[in-house]
Design an enzyme around this catalytic site. Sequence first.
Site, short mmCIF file in Angstrom:
data_model
loop_
_atom_site.label_atom_id
_atom_site.label_comp_id
_atom_site.label_asym_id
_atom_site.label_seq_id
_atom_site.Cartn_x
_atom_site.Cartn_y
_atom_site.Cartn_z
N GLN A 75 -20.80 45.07 -32.69
CA GLN A 75 -20.20 45.81 -31.57
C GLN A 75 -19.92 47.26 -31.93
O GLN A 75 -19.99 48.16 -31.09
CB GLN A 75 -18.90 45.09 -31.19
N GLN A 111 -9.83 51.76 -25.97
CA GLN A 111 -9.18 53.04 -26.21
C GLN A 111 -9.16 53.92 -24.97
O GLN A 111 -10.09 53.89 -24.17
CB GLN A 111 -9.88 53.77 -27.36
N LEU A 167 -12.67 47.72 -28.14
CA LEU A 167 -11.52 47.14 -28.84
C LEU A 167 -10.95 45.93 -28.09
O LEU A 167 -10.50 44.96 -28.70
CB LEU A 167 -10.46 48.23 -29.00
N ARG A 219 -10.39 48.72 -38.68
CA ARG A 219 -11.54 49.12 -37.85
C ARG A 219 -11.38 50.56 -37.40
O ARG A 219 -12.32 51.36 -37.47
CB ARG A 219 -11.62 48.18 -36.64
#
Length: 304
Positions: free
Chosen positions: A243, A9, A90, A114
């Site tokens: 994660q 991101q 991501l 997610r």
Amino acid sequence: MIAALFPGQGSQEIGMGRALYQGSKAAREVLDRAEAALPGLLRLMWEGPEEELKLTANQQPALLAVGYAAFAAYLEAGGSLPQAAAGHSLGEWTAHVAAGTLSLEDGLRLVRKRGEYMQEAVPVGAGAMAAVLKLPTQVLQELVAGIPGVEIANYNSPEQTVISGTAEGVAQAIEVLKAQRARVVPLPVSAPFHSSLMAPAQERLRADLSLVELHPPRFAVYSNVLARPESRPEAIRELLLEQITHPVRWVEILQHLQGEGVGVYLEFGSGRVLTGLVGRTLQGVEARALTSPQEIADGLAALA
């Protein structure tokens, strides 16, 4: 040796992927599949509005789609498979799609969920993140160790570490760090990513991920949690969940890749954040961002 890198991101921008769509048949096929899986995604990527693209649930599938499209364009242009891959947060999901661990369609639907789950895990304004610059990691760890609600989220480079947690805890940490003359930059994020506060998102995603078939990756994909590769599908499934609440160990990942003999780092997708982090972490290596057919052609010519 070559490693493929995929951003997380913050690398999104209006117009992302358009040049790939126009200049590569392989990329166009990937992006058409992405649009079929998540209708409206391409319009959002190319036209915005920017505030909507910034939403976590939209950023994540957009970045995955463009990262994989750039990788497909690179292979179409004659690029060889990398010996290893890694993705920042991501981006680890994009790396697994590129490696064939899961399908593009499954990856897109899962990262949209997610993003939704991560956004909903903590009320807006209750969490925060901040980047700490030019302070040794060990010193930072010692300074924030006694502050409730503050955790290390990203080890991005030797001179950039990100903290995450409750808004109150991060605010207190910022005051402590500034008193030590550290440079601290609050991040414009909507949730405290990569902290234990994300546990509700982790558990919600577990049910969705359990329904998807995973395969052994066709090249090594480094785990954010372990800072080393994992090839067993069921272990990968658990690591992709872990994660969400664990820090991104990017510095260690890059160091391990270099230790394995990787000298060329190719960043696929939108932006060149990871290319910059490679330059600030490793010496004597080459790093290139491949975001368009022209950059791919130039990169392949330079590697020839």
